[in-house]
Design a protein around this motif. Structure first.
Motif, PDB file in Angstrom:
ATOM      1  N   ASN A  37       0.826  -1.207   0.000  1.00  0.00           N
ATOM      2  CA  ASN A  37       0.000   0.000   0.000  1.00  0.00           C
ATOM      3  C   ASN A  37       0.859   1.255   0.000  1.00  0.00           C
ATOM      4  OD1 ASN A  37      -2.186  -1.686   0.125  1.00  0.00           O
ATOM      5  ND2 ASN A  37      -2.608  -1.342   2.299  1.00  0.00           N
ATOM      6  N   GLU A  40       2.285   1.660  -3.396  1.00  0.00           N
ATOM      7  CA  GLU A  40       1.197   2.063  -4.284  1.00  0.00           C
ATOM      8  C   GLU A  40       0.862   3.540  -4.116  1.00  0.00           C
ATOM      9  OE1 GLU A  40      -3.180   0.212  -5.284  1.00  0.00           O
ATOM     10  OE2 GLU A  40      -2.760   0.810  -3.218  1.00  0.00           O
ATOM     11  N   TYR A  44       0.993   6.216  -7.034  1.00  0.00           N
ATOM     12  CA  TYR A  44      -0.229   6.939  -7.383  1.00  0.00           C
ATOM     13  C   TYR A  44       0.104   8.373  -7.796  1.00  0.00           C
ATOM     14  CZ  TYR A  44      -5.261   7.756  -7.371  1.00  0.00           C
ATOM     15  OH  TYR A  44      -6.556   8.018  -7.758  1.00  0.00           O
ATOM     16  N   SER A  50      -4.202   3.506  -9.181  1.00  0.00           N
ATOM     17  CA  SER A  50      -3.541   2.388  -8.517  1.00  0.00           C
ATOM     18  C   SER A  50      -2.791   1.543  -9.531  1.00  0.00           C
ATOM     19  CB  SER A  50      -4.590   1.520  -7.805  1.00  0.00           C
ATOM     20  OG  SER A  50      -4.080   0.234  -7.516  1.00  0.00           O
ATOM     21  N   VAL A  59      -9.788   2.417  -3.044  1.00  0.00           N
ATOM     22  CA  VAL A  59      -8.526   2.783  -2.406  1.00  0.00           C
ATOM     23  C   VAL A  59      -8.771   3.609  -1.145  1.00  0.00           C
ATOM     24  CG1 VAL A  59      -6.422   4.147  -2.763  1.00  0.00           C
ATOM     25  CG2 VAL A  59      -7.217   2.625  -4.552  1.00  0.00           C
TER      26      VAL A  59
END
Length: 382
Positions: A37, A40, A44, A50, A59
């Protein structure tokens, strides 16, 4: 380049506030606690979406109305701060560069250049053509504004032409009116699709030798090559990379295919149906390659992406490594690490489940542990 990352209500982060050392950071934790995460969230800020293909609404942290991700940057970045946010109820996404909201989201695309490596990248080789088209489109859009604009205009015209084709199919009619509603979008599709296809062709032609070299450096003994497979357009090498020649070919193809497309309700010709073929010894790597060969080719593609973005922006992108060596033998992992070092990448975010999984080349980096979306410091390596 990345000095600080703040993520509010992104995935399982209620409030993440992380200072990032100039050389990078290792995040250690079990699966499902937020390591990916974090990577990510950084990605982003480059992709405005994503990298795992999740919808923006999914998200947002469960129960929260919105998410916000902010990066504070240092030289050589063109910006000091980049922020992206999304509101669940309004479905509105906003991006700001140095505090100024951008009227067009694409103005912020690539503001925090990064390239992500993970075992899931094998889908670039083992997956369908859409995976490889997406790879080309993201890389070329981040490195060329002209490509991004052409791709957006092509997709817009394609969407409307397909809608007109579906209407004609539903009505069961082949009237001049239906044909006119379909053909009106073809000039724009030919023009912008021609540019998209020609740019892809040129990239593959110019980089297939480098891709072969990278695959060999990773450890592949047979020659691995790239080839652009088109559903329509020109076939000679000179015309393949000419946007005008491709556009003319698409105009002819649309006229020839229109009757069949009216019957089927979908556009059958264009760059949206093309593929990036990967061949091993002349055979399709997707079908005939082993799992190890497919993983090596996927890493070679990411290394090619890294070099392409580095050349486009003038400095190495941030490396996001999501346990990328987990399924590689020690020999190939070592060779990949050497290639990453040769790329000149100076800042790395590495996510691994255990301390023992940190490659020797990255043991110099500061370390943090991740548990339930919370980061805790670990002792710096001696």
């Amino acid at each position: 380049m990345l000095a600080r990352l703040v993520a509010k209500d992104y995935r399982n982060f209620t409030q993440l506030d992380l200072e990032v050392p100039s050389t990078g950071l290792v995040i250690i934790g079990e699966n499902g606690h937020g390591k990916t995460n974090l990577l990510e969230a950084v990605a982003y800020l480059a992709l405005l979406r994503s990298f795992r293909g999740a919808r923006d609404a999914d998200v947002v942290r469960f129960g929260a109305p919105a998410f916000h991700v902010r990066a504070e940057l240092t030289h050589p970045s063109a910006f000091n701060t980049v922020t992206v946010g999304f509101e669940r109820n309004t479905r509105r996404k906003r991006a700001t560069l140095d505090g100024v909201e951008q009227p067009r989201l694409t103005s912020a695309l690539g503001a925090v250049p990064s390239v992500e490596f993970s075992p899931a990248d094998v889908a670039l080789v083992a997956g369908g053509p859409s995976e490889r088209r997406h790879y080309l489109d993201v890389m070329l859009a981040l490195s060329s504004r002209a490509y991004l604009q052409a791709l957006q205009l092509y997709r817009g015209a394609l969407l409307r032409r397909n809608a007109a084709l579906r209407t004609a199919q539903r009505d069961g009619a082949r009237s001049a009116e239906h044909e006119a509603r379909v053909s009106v979008w073809e000039p724009a599709m030919a023009e912008h699709g021609g540019f998209v296809a020609a740019t892809r062709h040129a990239f593959v032609r110019d980089h297939t030798e480098r891709f072969t070299q990278l695959s060999a450096a990773i450890g592949e003994r047979q020659a691995v090559v790239m080839k652009y497979a088109a559903t329509g357009g020109e076939t000679s090498d000179e015309q393949l990379t000419s946007a005008d020649a491709q556009a003319d070919a698409y105009r002819r193809a649309y006229a020839q295919q229109r009757t069949q497309e009216l019957r089927r309700g979908v556009t059958l010709v264009g760059p949206h149906r093309d593929d990036l073929q990967l061949l091993l010894g002349g055979r399709d790597l997707r079908t005939f390659g082993s799992a190890g060969q497919q993983r090596s080719a996927a890493i070679a593609l990411r290394l090619l992406e890294l070099a392409t973005l580095r050349d486009a922006v003038g400095y190495p992108p941030l490396l996001l490594l999501d346990d990328p060596f987990a399924e590689l033998d020690l020999g190939r992992a070592g060779r990949v690490l050497a290639l990453l070092e040769d790329s000149g990448a100076s800042q790395v975010l590495l996510a691994v489940p255990r301390v023992d999984d940190i490659p020797a080349a990255f043991t110099r980096l500061e370390q943090r542990s991740m548990c339930d979306g919370l980061l805790q410091p670990l002792a710096s390596p001696s």
